[in-house]
Design a protein around this motif. Sequence first.
Motif, mmCIF file in Angstrom:
data_model
loop_
_atom_site.group_PDB
_atom_site.id
_atom_site.type_symbol
_atom_site.label_atom_id
_atom_site.label_comp_id
_atom_site.label_asym_id
_atom_site.label_seq_id
_atom_site.Cartn_x
_atom_site.Cartn_y
_atom_site.Cartn_z
ATOM 1 N N LEU A 271 0.826 -1.215 0.000
ATOM 2 C CA LEU A 271 0.000 0.000 0.000
ATOM 3 C C LEU A 271 0.859 1.263 0.000
ATOM 4 O O LEU A 271 0.536 2.230 -0.693
ATOM 5 C CB LEU A 271 -0.950 0.005 1.190
ATOM 6 N N THR A 272 1.926 1.247 0.750
ATOM 7 C CA THR A 272 2.836 2.384 0.783
ATOM 8 C C THR A 272 3.474 2.603 -0.582
ATOM 9 O O THR A 272 3.574 3.740 -1.053
ATOM 10 C CB THR A 272 3.932 2.173 1.850
ATOM 11 N N LEU A 273 3.884 1.531 -1.229
ATOM 12 C CA LEU A 273 4.472 1.621 -2.559
ATOM 13 C C LEU A 273 3.459 2.176 -3.564
ATOM 14 O O LEU A 273 3.777 3.067 -4.362
ATOM 15 C CB LEU A 273 4.974 0.251 -3.016
ATOM 16 N N LEU A 274 2.231 1.673 -3.530
ATOM 17 C CA LEU A 274 1.193 2.155 -4.441
ATOM 18 C C LEU A 274 0.877 3.630 -4.191
ATOM 19 O O LEU A 274 0.687 4.405 -5.134
ATOM 20 C CB LEU A 274 -0.072 1.310 -4.311
ATOM 21 N N TYR A 275 0.813 4.031 -2.936
ATOM 22 C CA TYR A 275 0.560 5.431 -2.600
ATOM 23 C C TYR A 275 1.684 6.318 -3.130
ATOM 24 O O TYR A 275 1.427 7.384 -3.696
ATOM 25 C CB TYR A 275 0.417 5.603 -1.085
ATOM 26 N N ILE B 280 3.682 10.326 -7.071
ATOM 27 C CA ILE B 280 4.741 10.770 -7.979
ATOM 28 C C ILE B 280 4.280 10.786 -9.434
ATOM 29 O O ILE B 280 4.754 11.598 -10.226
ATOM 30 C CB ILE B 280 5.991 9.876 -7.810
ATOM 31 N N ALA B 281 3.329 9.929 -9.813
ATOM 32 C CA ALA B 281 2.895 9.810 -11.209
ATOM 33 C C ALA B 281 2.444 11.151 -11.817
ATOM 34 O O ALA B 281 2.869 11.478 -12.930
ATOM 35 C CB ALA B 281 1.812 8.757 -11.336
ATOM 36 N N PRO B 282 1.606 11.942 -11.153
ATOM 37 C CA PRO B 282 1.218 13.217 -11.762
ATOM 38 C C PRO B 282 2.397 14.155 -11.987
ATOM 39 O O PRO B 282 2.450 14.858 -12.993
ATOM 40 C CB PRO B 282 0.236 13.828 -10.753
ATOM 41 N N MET B 283 3.350 14.158 -11.073
ATOM 42 C CA MET B 283 4.525 15.008 -11.239
ATOM 43 C C MET B 283 5.345 14.565 -12.449
ATOM 44 O O MET B 283 5.828 15.403 -13.215
ATOM 45 C CB MET B 283 5.383 14.973 -9.974
ATOM 46 N N ALA B 284 5.497 13.273 -12.628
ATOM 47 C CA ALA B 284 6.232 12.760 -13.782
ATOM 48 C C ALA B 284 5.492 13.093 -15.076
ATOM 49 O O ALA B 284 6.121 13.466 -16.078
ATOM 50 C CB ALA B 284 6.426 11.253 -13.650
ATOM 51 N N PHE B 285 4.179 12.971 -15.058
ATOM 52 C CA PHE B 285 3.363 13.278 -16.229
ATOM 53 C C PHE B 285 3.551 14.742 -16.642
ATOM 54 O O PHE B 285 3.742 15.049 -17.817
ATOM 55 C CB PHE B 285 1.897 12.987 -15.908
ATOM 56 N N ALA C 4 2.465 23.021 -6.924
ATOM 57 C CA ALA C 4 1.060 22.917 -6.512
ATOM 58 C C ALA C 4 0.698 21.480 -6.172
ATOM 59 O O ALA C 4 0.034 21.212 -5.166
ATOM 60 C CB ALA C 4 0.152 23.450 -7.622
ATOM 61 N N ILE C 5 1.139 20.533 -6.982
ATOM 62 C CA ILE C 5 0.826 19.123 -6.725
ATOM 63 C C ILE C 5 1.493 18.643 -5.443
ATOM 64 O O ILE C 5 0.924 17.847 -4.697
ATOM 65 C CB ILE C 5 1.230 18.254 -7.923
ATOM 66 N N THR C 6 2.680 19.148 -5.170
ATOM 67 C CA THR C 6 3.375 18.757 -3.952
ATOM 68 C C THR C 6 2.555 19.126 -2.715
ATOM 69 O O THR C 6 2.482 18.359 -1.758
ATOM 70 C CB THR C 6 4.758 19.436 -3.885
ATOM 71 N N PHE C 7 1.916 20.283 -2.752
ATOM 72 C CA PHE C 7 1.185 20.746 -1.583
ATOM 73 C C PHE C 7 -0.312 20.434 -1.614
ATOM 74 O O PHE C 7 -0.934 20.323 -0.576
ATOM 75 C CB PHE C 7 1.400 22.250 -1.391
ATOM 76 N N ILE C 8 -0.890 20.314 -2.806
ATOM 77 C CA ILE C 8 -2.328 20.104 -2.906
ATOM 78 C C ILE C 8 -2.647 18.723 -3.485
ATOM 79 O O ILE C 8 -3.779 18.288 -3.475
ATOM 80 C CB ILE C 8 -2.979 21.212 -3.760
ATOM 81 N N SER C 9 -1.663 18.060 -4.011
ATOM 82 C CA SER C 9 -1.747 16.700 -4.552
ATOM 83 C C SER C 9 -2.727 16.566 -5.710
ATOM 84 O O SER C 9 -2.638 17.301 -6.682
ATOM 85 C CB SER C 9 -2.036 15.704 -3.438
ATOM 86 N N TRP C 10 -3.631 15.606 -5.641
ATOM 87 C CA TRP C 10 -4.465 15.230 -6.779
ATOM 88 C C TRP C 10 -5.400 16.331 -7.237
ATOM 89 O O TRP C 10 -5.761 16.401 -8.417
ATOM 90 C CB TRP C 10 -5.250 13.960 -6.460
ATOM 91 N N PHE C 11 -5.821 17.226 -6.361
ATOM 92 C CA PHE C 11 -6.700 18.306 -6.773
ATOM 93 C C PHE C 11 -6.012 19.210 -7.800
ATOM 94 O O PHE C 11 -6.605 19.605 -8.791
ATOM 95 C CB PHE C 11 -7.171 19.127 -5.570
ATOM 96 N N ILE D 41 -6.974 19.891 -11.848
ATOM 97 C CA ILE D 41 -7.074 21.251 -12.387
ATOM 98 C C ILE D 41 -6.113 21.421 -13.562
ATOM 99 O O ILE D 41 -6.466 22.014 -14.581
ATOM 100 C CB ILE D 41 -6.811 22.296 -11.286
ATOM 101 N N TYR D 42 -4.890 20.884 -13.435
ATOM 102 C CA TYR D 42 -3.918 20.945 -14.533
ATOM 103 C C TYR D 42 -4.478 20.294 -15.790
ATOM 104 O O TYR D 42 -4.380 20.849 -16.888
ATOM 105 C CB TYR D 42 -2.610 20.258 -14.117
ATOM 106 N N LEU D 43 -5.071 19.121 -15.657
ATOM 107 C CA LEU D 43 -5.626 18.431 -16.821
ATOM 108 C C LEU D 43 -6.729 19.258 -17.480
ATOM 109 O O LEU D 43 -6.813 19.323 -18.707
ATOM 110 C CB LEU D 43 -6.150 17.049 -16.423
#
Length: 65
Positions: free
Chosen positions: A7-11, A16-21, A39-46, A50-52
Motif C-alpha cells: 500500500l505504501t508503494l502504491l501510494y 509521484i505519477a502526476p509530477m512525472a506526467f 502545486a501538486i506537492t502541496f495540494i496533490s491530486w486536486f 485542475i492541470y488536466l
Amino acid sequence: MSGFGILTLLYTIAWIAPMAFIACSSQITKYEKIAWIIAITFISWFAFIIYLLVRKIKINRLKIS
C-alpha cells in the motif's frame, strides 16, 4: 512484502505519477511545469485534476488560433 508495504508503494507511485506526467509534458513551459509541480506537492491530486482541465482548454485555444 507485507500488505502495508505494498500500500505504501502504491501510494508513493500515485503521488509521484502526476509530477512525472507534468514534467514530461511538452505542451507547457518550464515555468508552468515548476508551478504545477509545486502545486501538486502541496495540494496533490486536486492540482493535477485542475492541470488536466486547464491544459485541455489551452490546447483547444491553440487549435482555434
